[in-house]
Design a protein around this motif. Sequence first.
Motif, PDB file in Angstrom:
ATOM      1  N   LYS A   5      49.438  24.956  47.685  1.00 22.15           N
ATOM      2  CA  LYS A   5      49.861  23.622  47.864  1.00 22.15           C
ATOM      3  C   LYS A   5      49.461  23.070  49.392  1.00 22.15           C
ATOM      4  CE  LYS A   5      53.522  22.973  44.454  1.00 22.15           C
ATOM      5  NZ  LYS A   5      54.791  22.762  44.179  1.00 22.15           N
ATOM      6  N   ILE A   6      49.734  24.105  50.237  1.00 22.70           N
ATOM      7  CA  ILE A   6      49.326  23.890  51.757  1.00 22.70           C
ATOM      8  C   ILE A   6      47.928  23.810  51.907  1.00 22.70           C
ATOM      9  CG2 ILE A   6      49.589  25.020  53.859  1.00 22.70           C
ATOM     10  CD1 ILE A   6      52.280  26.196  53.173  1.00 22.70           C
ATOM     11  N   ILE A   7      47.255  24.677  51.543  1.00 21.14           N
ATOM     12  CA  ILE A   7      45.779  24.579  51.519  1.00 21.14           C
ATOM     13  C   ILE A   7      45.089  23.237  50.811  1.00 21.14           C
ATOM     14  CG2 ILE A   7      43.420  25.304  50.583  1.00 21.14           C
ATOM     15  CD1 ILE A   7      44.782  28.409  50.810  1.00 21.14           C
ATOM     16  N   ALA A   8      45.720  22.853  49.669  1.00 22.04           N
ATOM     17  CA  ALA A   8      45.193  21.593  48.934  1.00 22.04           C
ATOM     18  C   ALA A   8      45.552  20.222  49.809  1.00 22.04           C
ATOM     19  CB  ALA A   8      46.019  21.298  47.595  1.00 22.04           C
ATOM     20  N   LEU A   9      46.828  20.391  50.610  1.00 23.69           N
ATOM     21  CA  LEU A   9      47.123  19.387  51.416  1.00 23.69           C
ATOM     22  C   LEU A   9      46.335  19.290  52.904  1.00 23.69           C
ATOM     23  CD1 LEU A   9      49.230  17.124  52.087  1.00 23.69           C
ATOM     24  CD2 LEU A   9      50.716  18.790  53.071  1.00 23.69           C
ATOM     25  N   ILE A  10      45.884  20.478  53.348  1.00 24.34           N
ATOM     26  CA  ILE A  10      45.118  20.582  54.395  1.00 24.34           C
ATOM     27  C   ILE A  10      43.767  19.812  54.088  1.00 24.34           C
ATOM     28  CG2 ILE A  10      43.945  21.834  56.052  1.00 24.34           C
ATOM     29  CD1 ILE A  10      46.496  23.792  56.097  1.00 24.34           C
ATOM     30  N   LEU A  11      43.387  20.114  52.876  1.00 21.20           N
ATOM     31  CA  LEU A  11      41.992  19.633  52.621  1.00 21.20           C
ATOM     32  C   LEU A  11      41.949  18.365  52.304  1.00 21.20           C
ATOM     33  CD1 LEU A  11      40.680  22.646  50.128  1.00 21.20           C
ATOM     34  CD2 LEU A  11      39.982  21.929  52.274  1.00 21.20           C
ATOM     35  N   LEU A  12      42.973  17.753  51.742  1.00 29.68           N
ATOM     36  CA  LEU A  12      42.980  16.600  51.493  1.00 29.68           C
ATOM     37  C   LEU A  12      43.200  15.542  52.767  1.00 29.68           C
ATOM     38  CD1 LEU A  12      43.600  14.231  49.335  1.00 29.68           C
ATOM     39  CD2 LEU A  12      46.387  14.356  49.586  1.00 29.68           C
TER      40      LEU A  12
END
Length: 151
Positions: A5-12
């Motif tokens: 979730k953290i990686i997805a948020l950073i990518l977004l």
Amino acid sequence: MKITKIIALILLIGFVGIQFVPTDLNQSDTVPKTDFLLVNNTQENISAILQESCYDCHSNNTKYPWYNKVQPAAWFLENHIKDGKEELNFNEWDTYSNRRKNSKLKSIISQVKDDEMPLASYTLIHKDAKLSKSEKTLIIDYIKNLKENLR
């Protein structure tokens, strides 16, 4: 799961952030007197083919698709157009020396004959830019004639 979730948020956040990075548009309202089509008094049917298949990347006026507003696609387009214009800019044709014109004409013949131009990545999205066999023959014959008369 939490790291995903953290990686997805950073990518977004990164994706949204790069949307605010501007690109230079390759657009002009004027056709210079040095333009290939004007200088060579090109027939209308050949002009239409060259404008449809070549001018977006090889002139000072690109007709941009909708996705040029989305990064990183816009960066790809900007770089592709820059490279294309460095190789050949039809708007600056009459500024080239005869030796350079001869070289460019030879290259156009070769690349059209070998299906290297227009690029497959371009014709994938711009179906009208794909050259038919008869259009290739027309362009190659026209360019050969220009090349012969250049000497």
